[in-house]
Design a protein around this motif. Structure first.
Motif, PDB file in Angstrom:
ATOM      1  N   PHE A 209      -6.995 -12.789   7.207  1.00 39.05           N
ATOM      2  CA  PHE A 209      -5.984 -12.402   8.173  1.00 39.05           C
ATOM      3  C   PHE A 209      -6.601 -11.121   8.864  1.00 39.05           C
ATOM      4  O   PHE A 209      -6.337 -10.940  10.046  1.00 39.05           O
ATOM      5  N   ILE A 210      -7.378 -10.348   8.227  1.00 37.18           N
ATOM      6  CA  ILE A 210      -7.677  -9.225   8.951  1.00 37.18           C
ATOM      7  C   ILE A 210      -8.703  -9.438   9.928  1.00 37.18           C
ATOM      8  O   ILE A 210      -8.911  -8.908  10.982  1.00 37.18           O
ATOM      9  N   SER A 211      -9.697 -10.407   9.662  1.00 35.81           N
ATOM     10  CA  SER A 211     -10.747 -10.881  10.760  1.00 35.81           C
ATOM     11  C   SER A 211     -10.049 -11.576  11.925  1.00 35.81           C
ATOM     12  O   SER A 211     -10.396 -11.127  13.104  1.00 35.81           O
TER      13      SER A 211
ATOM     14  N   ASN B 268      -2.199   1.036  -7.723  1.00 35.16           N
ATOM     15  CA  ASN B 268      -1.926   1.622  -6.510  1.00 35.16           C
ATOM     16  C   ASN B 268      -3.169   2.121  -5.340  1.00 35.16           C
ATOM     17  O   ASN B 268      -3.201   2.174  -4.453  1.00 35.16           O
ATOM     18  N   ALA B 269      -4.188   2.694  -6.209  1.00 33.38           N
ATOM     19  CA  ALA B 269      -5.334   3.074  -5.468  1.00 33.38           C
ATOM     20  C   ALA B 269      -6.085   1.621  -4.695  1.00 33.38           C
ATOM     21  O   ALA B 269      -6.334   1.746  -3.765  1.00 33.38           O
TER      22      ALA B 269
ATOM     23  N   ASP C  51      -6.420  -1.877   0.532  1.00 32.99           N
ATOM     24  CA  ASP C  51      -5.990  -2.965   1.205  1.00 32.99           C
ATOM     25  C   ASP C  51      -5.501  -2.661   2.030  1.00 32.99           C
ATOM     26  O   ASP C  51      -5.602  -3.090   3.374  1.00 32.99           O
ATOM     27  N   TYR C  52      -4.280  -1.765   2.003  1.00 32.19           N
ATOM     28  CA  TYR C  52      -3.631  -1.215   3.430  1.00 32.19           C
ATOM     29  C   TYR C  52      -4.121  -0.385   4.270  1.00 32.19           C
ATOM     30  O   TYR C  52      -4.119  -1.012   5.554  1.00 32.19           O
ATOM     31  N   GLN C  53      -5.418   0.090   3.770  1.00 31.68           N
ATOM     32  CA  GLN C  53      -6.026   0.691   5.031  1.00 31.68           C
ATOM     33  C   GLN C  53      -6.883  -0.311   5.779  1.00 31.68           C
ATOM     34  O   GLN C  53      -6.988  -0.065   7.031  1.00 31.68           O
ATOM     35  N   ARG C  54      -7.588  -1.380   5.225  1.00 37.70           N
ATOM     36  CA  ARG C  54      -8.157  -2.437   5.946  1.00 37.70           C
ATOM     37  C   ARG C  54      -7.019  -3.081   6.916  1.00 37.70           C
ATOM     38  O   ARG C  54      -7.571  -3.558   8.025  1.00 37.70           O
TER      39      ARG C  54
ATOM     40  N   GLU D 146       5.066  -2.249   6.337  1.00 36.97           N
ATOM     41  CA  GLU D 146       5.942  -1.243   5.597  1.00 36.97           C
ATOM     42  C   GLU D 146       5.007  -0.947   4.348  1.00 36.97           C
ATOM     43  O   GLU D 146       4.676  -2.273   3.610  1.00 36.97           O
ATOM     44  N   GLU D 147       4.361   0.093   4.109  1.00 38.17           N
ATOM     45  CA  GLU D 147       3.494   0.307   2.896  1.00 38.17           C
ATOM     46  C   GLU D 147       4.732   0.502   1.749  1.00 38.17           C
ATOM     47  O   GLU D 147       5.674   1.201   1.604  1.00 38.17           O
TER      48      GLU D 147
END
Length: 119
Positions: free
Chosen positions: A16-18, A97-98, A103-106, A115-116
């Motif tokens: 999905f990122i790609s 969480n780290a 993954d959230y940043q990507r 929403e994080e």
């Protein structure tokens, strides 16, 4: 192949990122959960262990929507022992969480809005 029918073949967050990086609109909701599991112990490994150990998984359930198509992908962030100390459980949560934050940043870099949430 249309963009929305293409997501049926997606099995990873990276897919999905790609897809989003190519300019496609991707909507996302994230749900976090703790799932209890029992890990089987092979007979003869140790004599002082029971045959099952209570364990837990911290999971992220990602629900991606493209057009009218919805795809859910679950990802495990940590695997821990249900009987561990509070300080070990806190360390597990920090590690999870780290990993979640990476993954959230990507996802944010690919312009996917969501929403994080954290464990």
């Amino acid at each position: 192949m249309s963009a929305t029918s293409e997501i049926g073949e997606f099995n990873r967050i990276e897919d999905f990122i790609s897809f989003a990086r190519k300019g496609n609109q991707v909507d996302l909701t994230v749900k976090l959960r703790k799932q209890m599991v029992a890990q089987k112990v092979h007979p003869g490994e140790t004599e002082d262990m029971k045959t099952e150990i209570d364990m837990y998984l911290l999971l992220g359930d990602y629900t991606f929507t493209v057009g009218g198509n919805v795809k859910k992908i679950s990802k495990s962030y940590i695997f821990g022992s249900a009987g561990e100390s509070r300080s070990n459980a806190d360390v597990d949560k920090k590690v999870a969480n780290a990993r979640l934050k990476m993954d959230y940043q990507r996802l944010k870099d690919a312009k996917i809005v969501f929403e994080e949430k954290y464990f």
